[in-house]
Design an enzyme around this catalytic site. Structure first.
Site, short mmCIF file in Angstrom:
data_model
loop_
_atom_site.label_atom_id
_atom_site.label_comp_id
_atom_site.label_asym_id
_atom_site.label_seq_id
_atom_site.Cartn_x
_atom_site.Cartn_y
_atom_site.Cartn_z
N TYR B 116 0.83 -1.20 0.00
CA TYR B 116 0.00 0.00 0.00
C TYR B 116 0.87 1.25 0.00
CZ TYR B 116 -4.23 -2.59 1.35
OH TYR B 116 -5.31 -3.44 1.39
N TYR B 155 -0.95 -10.13 0.35
CA TYR B 155 0.18 -9.75 1.21
C TYR B 155 0.02 -10.39 2.59
CZ TYR B 155 -3.23 -6.27 2.79
OH TYR B 155 -4.36 -5.65 3.24
N ARG B 165 -3.64 -11.85 3.34
CA ARG B 165 -4.87 -11.32 2.78
C ARG B 165 -4.98 -11.74 1.32
NH1 ARG B 165 -8.15 -7.65 4.26
NH2 ARG B 165 -9.54 -9.28 3.62
N HIS B 168 -7.65 -8.00 -2.78
CA HIS B 168 -8.93 -7.37 -2.47
C HIS B 168 -8.87 -5.88 -2.75
CE1 HIS B 168 -6.55 -6.83 1.21
NE2 HIS B 168 -7.27 -5.73 1.42
N HIS B 170 -10.81 -2.40 -1.32
CA HIS B 170 -11.70 -1.82 -0.31
C HIS B 170 -12.72 -0.91 -0.99
CE1 HIS B 170 -9.29 -2.94 3.30
NE2 HIS B 170 -8.30 -2.92 2.43
#
Lengths: 223, 252
Positions: B116, B155, B165, B168, B170
C-alpha cells in the site's frame, strides 16, 4: 384515456435482497478516504474535516475527540465521519422537505483521521439547529458520527450531543431511549474556550469498551 | 404529506428497513485479533430512523476529477503501473431492488505486489512509483459504476505470523442516507486465499462471502488490453412507508 400502470416496484427477483456484508476499513483506510494523511497527493479536491466557511450561518465551533480501545490505548488509525444539520436544523438533502433554508455553503458532512501521534480527530463546523424525531418531538442539537478502523468489522454509529444544551438533552428522545441513564453521558461533549481560538471547542472521548481507568463504553447505535 | 415518507420529484425518502445484523460480521471476532479490544461489549441501541438517519451527504459530479476513477492513470508519473490491467463495474441497488443513483463510491487497494502507498505500510514489496491505489466515482441514474485499475496482490499481515490477505479492493459507499453507508471489501473469484482469510471468516455465511466475490465478466473485457470483473452491491432498503409507528408501542 387514463392508463393505470401495473408495473410493480420490484420487477423481478426476491422481495428483499440481502444487504452486502460489511468488512473492516482496515489500517490503510486513509488511502481511499483521506489520501493526504496516507502520505500522498492524488485528488484535486479532497474531502476533509472543515465543514464550514466564513460564509456559513451559525455559531462556529470545533469538535475534537479521541477514541480508546478496551485497554485504554488510543486508536490512532481511526477515521471519523460526521453528518449534521445546518444552523436552522435543515439537512442538505432532498429527503428533508421541510420549509427551512438550505445554507449553500454548508454540506453538513466531513471526515477526519485521528492524528497518528496524538490520536486526536478534529472538525471545524457550526453548531447544528434542532431537528424533529419521527413523531415531531424535537431532538436536541446533535451530530451523527461514524467510526471506521482496523478491527471494527461494521462501522460504529454514535452521536455527539452538546454539554451546554442540558434542557434539550434532557428531553431528547434518542438519549431517553437509552435505558441506562448512566450511559447517556458517554455522548455528551464538553464545551471549552481556548485562548487564541475564536470558536468554542466541544470535546468527546469515545471508548470502544470500558477502559481500565473507569471510563465507560460509549453508546453505539443500530440505526 | 406524511413526515415518514417524503416524495420529491418522484423519488421517495422513507426510512430504511431495519438492518439484518445477521448478514454482517459480529463485532467480536477473536480469530481476527484486532477486533478483540475494539469491539463494543454492550448491545447496540436500536433507534427509529429520524431525519438525521434518512438523509445523508449529497455529492456532485463536478467535485470529482476526470481521472478519479482511473487508477491506472491517476497517479502515473513517467510510466504505467505494473500488474494485471482490469476494469471493475457493477450496479449499486437497495434491498428492494431499486438503483441507488449518485452514490459516492470510493475504492482503495494495494499495488500488484501487495504494498500500500501508506506511511504505515512497511511490507518488503516495493511501492510502485506510478500507482497511487485509490479512486472514486459517482453511480449514474441506474446505480451503475465503473473504474479501471491494476489487480492488487496478496500480502502477509500480522495476525497469526503466516496469515495472508487475498487480493482485495476496499469499498466505501455513501448511499443516499446516513443509515445506508457501507464499507466493505471485494475479492476475486478463484483466489485460494479466500478460504483461509481470518477477516473473511468473520462473515456469517457462505452466501455473504459469495456476495463479496467479483466474477470475471469476459463479455466486457477490453480486447488486447484489460480483463473485466463484475461486482454488484446491495445497500439498505429505502422503505415506502404507508403507516407510521405508534410511538407508545413496544415493550423492552
Amino acid at each position: 384515456m387514463n392508463r393505470i400502470s401495473l408495473v410493480p416496484t420490484v420487477p423481478f427477483g426476491p422481495v428483499r435482497l440481502p444487504e452486502t456484508a460489511s468488512q473492516t476499513g482496515g489500517p490503510y483506510v486513509h488511502i481511499g478516504l483521506a489520501p493526504k494523511q496516507a502520505g500522498f497527493d492524488i485528488f484535486e479536491n479532497n474531502f476533509g474535516h472543515v465543514l464550514a466557511t466564513a460564509h456559513t450561518r451559525g455559531q462556529p465551533i470545533a469538535i475534537e475527540g479521541r477514541v480508546f480501545d478496551g485497554s485504554g490505548t488510543l486508536v490512532r488509525d481511526v477515521l471519523v465521519e460526521i453528518w449534521q444539520a445546518n444552523a436552522d436544523g435543515k439537512y442538505a438533502h432532498p429527503g428533508d422537505a421541510r420549509d427551512l433554508p438550505i445554507d449553500p455553503s454548508f454540506r453538513g458532512w466531513g471526515r477526519a483521521g485521528a492524528d497518528f501521534e496524538t490520536g486526536v480527530f478534529r472538525f471545524e463546523t457550526i453548531k447544528p439547529g434542532s431537528v424533529p424525531a419521527a413523531d415531531g418531538v424535537p431532538q436536541a442539537p446533535h451530530v451523527c458520527l461514524l467510526l471506521l478502523a482496523r478491527g471494527i468489522n461494521v462501522g460504529l454509529h454514535t452521536r455527539l450531543y452538546f454539554g451546554d444544551e442540558e434542557e434539550a438533552n434532557r428531553r431528547d428522545p434518542v438519549l431517553n431511549g437509552i435505558e441506562w441513564a448512566v450511559r447517556r453521558q458517554t455522548l455528551i461533549a464538553q464545551r471549552s474556550e481556548r485562548n487564541g481560538e475564536g470558536a468554542a471547542v466541544y470535546s468527546l472521548d469515545i471508548r470502544l469498551q470500558d477502559t481500565p481507568d473507569g471510563g465507560r463504553e460509549t453508546v453505539f447505535f443500530d440505526i | 404529506m406524511s413526515d415518514m415518507t417524503t416524495a420529491v420529484c418522484g423519488r421517495t425518502y422513507g426510512d430504511f428497513a431495519q438492518r439484518d445484523t445477521a448478514l454482517h460480521p459480529p463485532a467480536y471476532t477473536p480469530d481476527y485479533k484486532t477486533s478483540v479490544l475494539r469491539s463494543p461489549r454492550n448491545a447496540l441501541i436500536s433507534t427509529l430512523n429520524t431525519l438525521s438517519e434518512r438523509t445523508g451527504p449529497v455529492f456532485r459530479a463536478d467535485e470529482l476529477g476526470p481521472l478519479d476513477n482511473d487508477l491506472i492513470l491517476n497517479f502515473a508519473q513517467d510510466g504505467l503501473p505494473i500488474g494485471e490491467r482490469i476494469v471493475v463495474h457493477g450496479y449499486v441497488r437497495d434491498e428492494f431492488g431499486r438503483p441507488v443513483p449518485h452514490a459516492l463510491v470510493e475504492v482503495w487497494q494495494a499495488n500488484a505486489g501487495g504494498r500500500y502507498r501508506h506511511r504505515n505500510d512497511k511490507y518488503l514489496a516495493p511501492v510502485d512509483p506510478n500507482f497511487g491505489g485509490c479512486g472514486r466515482m459517482l453511480t449514474d441514474e441506474n446505480g451503475y459504476y465503473v473504474y479501471r485499475t491494476i489487480k492488487p496482490g496478496p500480502y502477509p499481515w500480522r495476525n497469526r505470523i503466516n496469515d495472508w490477505r487475498p487480493s482485495h479492493i476496499h469499498y466505501s459507499l455513501s448511499g443516499d442516507g446516513w443509515a445506508q453507508r457501507l464499507v466493505t471489501q471485494m475479492y476475486f473469484e478463484g483466489d485460494p486465499l479466500i478460504a483461509q482469510c481470518p477477516i473473511i471468516k468473520t462473515l456469517p455465511s457462505e452466501e455473504q462471502v459469495r456476495g463479496l466475490i467479483a466474477l470475471p465478466d469476459p463479455g466486457h473485457n477490453i480486447a488486447l488490453d484489460s480483463r473485466c470483473y463484475r461486482f454488484d452491491i446491495t445497500l439498505r432498503g429505502r422503505r415506502m412507508t404507508h403507516f407510521e409507528p405508534t410511538m407508545q408501542g413496544g415493550k423492552s
